[in-house]
Design an enzyme around this catalytic site. Structure first.
Site, PDB file in Angstrom:
ATOM      1  N   GLU A  64     -27.291  20.168  -4.538  1.00 20.05           N
ATOM      2  CA  GLU A  64     -26.840  19.740  -5.109  1.00 20.05           C
ATOM      3  C   GLU A  64     -26.851  20.754  -6.785  1.00 20.05           C
ATOM      4  O   GLU A  64     -26.726  20.771  -8.134  1.00 20.05           O
ATOM      5  CB  GLU A  64     -26.971  17.718  -5.401  1.00 20.05           C
ATOM      6  CG  GLU A  64     -26.378  17.517  -4.484  1.00 20.05           C
ATOM      7  CD  GLU A  64     -27.395  16.097  -4.843  1.00 20.05           C
ATOM      8  OE1 GLU A  64     -26.196  14.971  -4.560  1.00 20.05           O
ATOM      9  OE2 GLU A  64     -27.923  16.026  -4.660  1.00 20.05           O
TER      10      GLU A  64
ATOM     11  N   GLY B  32     -21.049   8.439  -2.139  1.00 16.57           N
ATOM     12  CA  GLY B  32     -20.415   7.114  -1.931  1.00 16.57           C
ATOM     13  C   GLY B  32     -19.387   6.346  -3.032  1.00 16.57           C
ATOM     14  O   GLY B  32     -19.712   6.028  -3.922  1.00 16.57           O
TER      15      GLY B  32
ATOM     16  N   ILE C  96     -25.254   4.796   3.206  1.00 18.04           N
ATOM     17  CA  ILE C  96     -24.442   3.900   3.729  1.00 18.04           C
ATOM     18  C   ILE C  96     -22.825   4.011   4.694  1.00 18.04           C
ATOM     19  O   ILE C  96     -21.998   5.019   3.904  1.00 18.04           O
ATOM     20  CB  ILE C  96     -23.527   2.815   2.403  1.00 18.04           C
ATOM     21  CG1 ILE C  96     -24.775   2.499   1.296  1.00 18.04           C
ATOM     22  CG2 ILE C  96     -23.031   1.708   2.889  1.00 18.04           C
ATOM     23  CD1 ILE C  96     -25.703   1.777   2.533  1.00 18.04           C
TER      24      ILE C  96
ATOM     25  N   MET D 122     -28.404   7.102  -2.938  1.00 21.67           N
ATOM     26  CA  MET D 122     -29.817   7.120  -3.015  1.00 21.67           C
ATOM     27  C   MET D 122     -31.003   7.488  -4.088  1.00 21.67           C
ATOM     28  O   MET D 122     -32.740   7.556  -2.839  1.00 21.67           O
ATOM     29  CB  MET D 122     -30.237   8.005  -1.120  1.00 21.67           C
ATOM     30  CG  MET D 122     -29.515   7.244  -0.633  1.00 21.67           C
ATOM     31  SD  MET D 122     -29.080   8.584   1.084  1.00 21.67           S
ATOM     32  CE  MET D 122     -31.268   7.485   1.523  1.00 21.67           C
ATOM     33  N   GLU D 123     -30.815   7.440  -4.854  1.00 20.38           N
ATOM     34  CA  GLU D 123     -31.815   8.127  -6.021  1.00 20.38           C
ATOM     35  C   GLU D 123     -31.664   7.611  -7.283  1.00 20.38           C
ATOM     36  O   GLU D 123     -32.778   7.337  -8.218  1.00 20.38           O
ATOM     37  CB  GLU D 123     -32.042   9.873  -6.169  1.00 20.38           C
ATOM     38  CG  GLU D 123     -31.948  10.952  -4.655  1.00 20.38           C
ATOM     39  CD  GLU D 123     -31.025  10.798  -4.206  1.00 20.38           C
ATOM     40  OE1 GLU D 123     -29.773  10.351  -4.387  1.00 20.38           O
ATOM     41  OE2 GLU D 123     -31.447  10.963  -2.571  1.00 20.38           O
TER      42      GLU D 123
ATOM     43  N   ASP E 200     -17.703  10.845  -0.274  1.00 27.35           N
ATOM     44  CA  ASP E 200     -17.377  10.301   0.739  1.00 27.35           C
ATOM     45  C   ASP E 200     -16.891   8.717   0.196  1.00 27.35           C
ATOM     46  O   ASP E 200     -17.445   8.562  -0.459  1.00 27.35           O
ATOM     47  CB  ASP E 200     -18.072   9.938   1.666  1.00 27.35           C
ATOM     48  CG  ASP E 200     -19.645   9.664   1.028  1.00 27.35           C
ATOM     49  OD1 ASP E 200     -20.478  10.279   1.237  1.00 27.35           O
ATOM     50  OD2 ASP E 200     -20.184   8.182   1.318  1.00 27.35           O
TER      51      ASP E 200
HETATM   52  C1  3QA Z   1     -27.496  11.893   1.440  1.00 26.79           C
HETATM   53  C2  3QA Z   1     -27.729  12.238  -0.018  1.00 26.79           C
HETATM   54  C3  3QA Z   1     -28.529  11.482  -0.257  1.00 26.79           C
HETATM   55  O1  3QA Z   1     -29.324  12.348  -1.395  1.00 26.79           O
HETATM   56  C4  3QA Z   1     -27.850  10.239  -0.702  1.00 26.79           C
HETATM   57  C5  3QA Z   1     -25.955  12.165  -0.797  1.00 26.79           C
HETATM   58  C6  3QA Z   1     -22.890  10.530  -1.110  1.00 26.79           C
HETATM   59  N1  3QA Z   1     -22.634   9.258  -0.077  1.00 26.79           N
HETATM   60  C7  3QA Z   1     -24.085   8.085   0.096  1.00 26.79           C
HETATM   61  C8  3QA Z   1     -23.941   7.538   1.192  1.00 26.79           C
HETATM   62  N2  3QA Z   1     -24.232   6.763   0.841  1.00 26.79           N
HETATM   63  C9  3QA Z   1     -26.050   7.171   0.314  1.00 26.79           C
HETATM   64  N3  3QA Z   1     -25.537   7.627  -0.447  1.00 26.79           N
HETATM   65  C10 3QA Z   1     -24.949   8.993  -0.957  1.00 26.79           C
HETATM   66  N4  3QA Z   1     -26.463  11.162  -1.432  1.00 26.79           N
HETATM   67  C11 3QA Z   1     -28.162  11.505   2.190  1.00 26.79           C
HETATM   68  S1  3QA Z   1     -28.349  11.892   4.237  1.00 26.79           S
HETATM   69  C12 3QA Z   1     -27.237  13.516   4.823  1.00 26.79           C
HETATM   70  C13 3QA Z   1     -28.497  14.784   5.134  1.00 26.79           C
HETATM   71  O2  3QA Z   1     -27.976  15.380   5.620  1.00 26.79           O
HETATM   72  C14 3QA Z   1     -25.465  10.212  -1.849  1.00 26.79           C
HETATM   73  C15 3QA Z   1     -24.646   9.813  -1.589  1.00 26.79           C
HETATM   74  N5  3QA Z   1     -22.970   7.743   1.895  1.00 26.79           N
HETATM   75  C16 3QA Z   1     -29.165  16.023   6.161  1.00 26.79           C
HETATM   76  C17 3QA Z   1     -28.975  17.264   7.126  1.00 26.79           C
HETATM   77  O3  3QA Z   1     -29.520  16.852   8.409  1.00 26.79           O
END
Ligand code: 3QA
Length: 230
Positions: A13, A79, A153, A173-174, A197
């Site tokens: 990011e 998301g 999620i 998530m932040e 997504d």
């Molecule tokens: C997801 C990231 C976290 O910082 C929150 C992306 C995008 N789609 C989401 C969803 N639910 C919740 N949050 C999000 N960000 C971290 S998990 C993947 C990690 O990969 C936003 C977000 N559906 C690490 C490699 O193993």
């Protein structure tokens, strides 16, 4: 004199942001890296917090208290919940909430604890600046509610709970934790996300596929906003 904080959660990011600025000075602190740049006279500190509310709160508070930042911008992916949001689309938060904060056993609403509020607002001035930039550049941007929680999620059931409980348009998530920190410390806050997504069964797959391209969409727009407010 403004000192700007720009945050993401994941390296992907902030990578497109760091690529945009030259002569980056790295400072290590609190088990993380902070990237200082001077952008045409404007001091900027950039960092990715790591995933989730605790790391994001630590980074936001550090950028404000240790580095002296007095405006904070967040750029990243999310998301989508609102069906008008397709992968790659942009959303700016007018308010945020914590969907996983739950003391409903005591009759309180979801997202509420005593001394807090269900929703925390972002800076109206920064949102207006962002909307001017969107207009000038022909960018379609939704202004809406973002729900934050320490969960990736990937089910319609949880997604619908968040949609129905908070009328949220997107989730991540932040953001809310960063906004709570900024609000408490009187620092104007702005949260921008591009959709990676739609938080359903396919979310894991879509996220892996679109993290990078959506992070770039968010970062490109954020840089234009920095140019507008500096
Ligand atoms: C997801 C990231 C976290 O910082 C929150 C992306 C995008 N789609 C989401 C969803 N639910 C919740 N949050 C999000 N960000 C971290 S998990 C993947 C990690 O990969 C936003 C977000 N559906 C690490 C490699 O193993």
């Amino acid at each position: 004199m403004t000192k700007l904080a720009i945050m993401g959660a994941m390296e992907e990011e902030i990578e497109p942001l760091l690529a945009h600025f030259k002569d980056v000075n790295v400072v290590e602190y609190a088990d993380n890296k902070y990237y200082e740049v001077n952008y045409n006279g404007l001091e900027i500190v950039i960092a990715y917090s790591k995933i989730g509310k605790v790391f994001a709160s630590l980074t936001a508070a550090t950028m404000i208290e240790k580095f002296g930042c007095d405006v904070l911008l967040f750029s990243g992916v999310a998301g989508g919940i609102n069906p008008s949001l397709k992968i790659g689309d942009l959303i700016i938060a007018d308010k945020l909430c914590q969907h996983d904060l739950d003391i409903t056993a005591f009759g309180h609403p979801h997202g509420y604890v005593p001394g807090g509020n269900v929703f925390v607002e972002t800076s109206k001035e920064l949102r207006e600046a962002a909307k001017r930039v969107a207009d000038k550049n022909g960018l379609k941007v939704l202004e809406g509610t973002i729900a934050t929680g320490d969960q990736f999620i990937h089910s319609n059931e949880r997604k619908e709970f968040i949609e129905n409980t908070f009328k949220a348009d997107a989730l991540e998530m932040e953001g809310a934790s960063v906004a709570v920190v900024c609000n408490a410390l009187n620092v104007p806050c702005f949260v921008l996300r591009a959709i990676s997504d739609t938080a359903d069964m396919d979310a894991g797959f879509d996220f892996d596929e679109f993290l990078k391209s959506s992070a770039v969409e968010s970062a490109n727009y954020l840089v234009k906003i920095v140019d507008e407010i500096k």
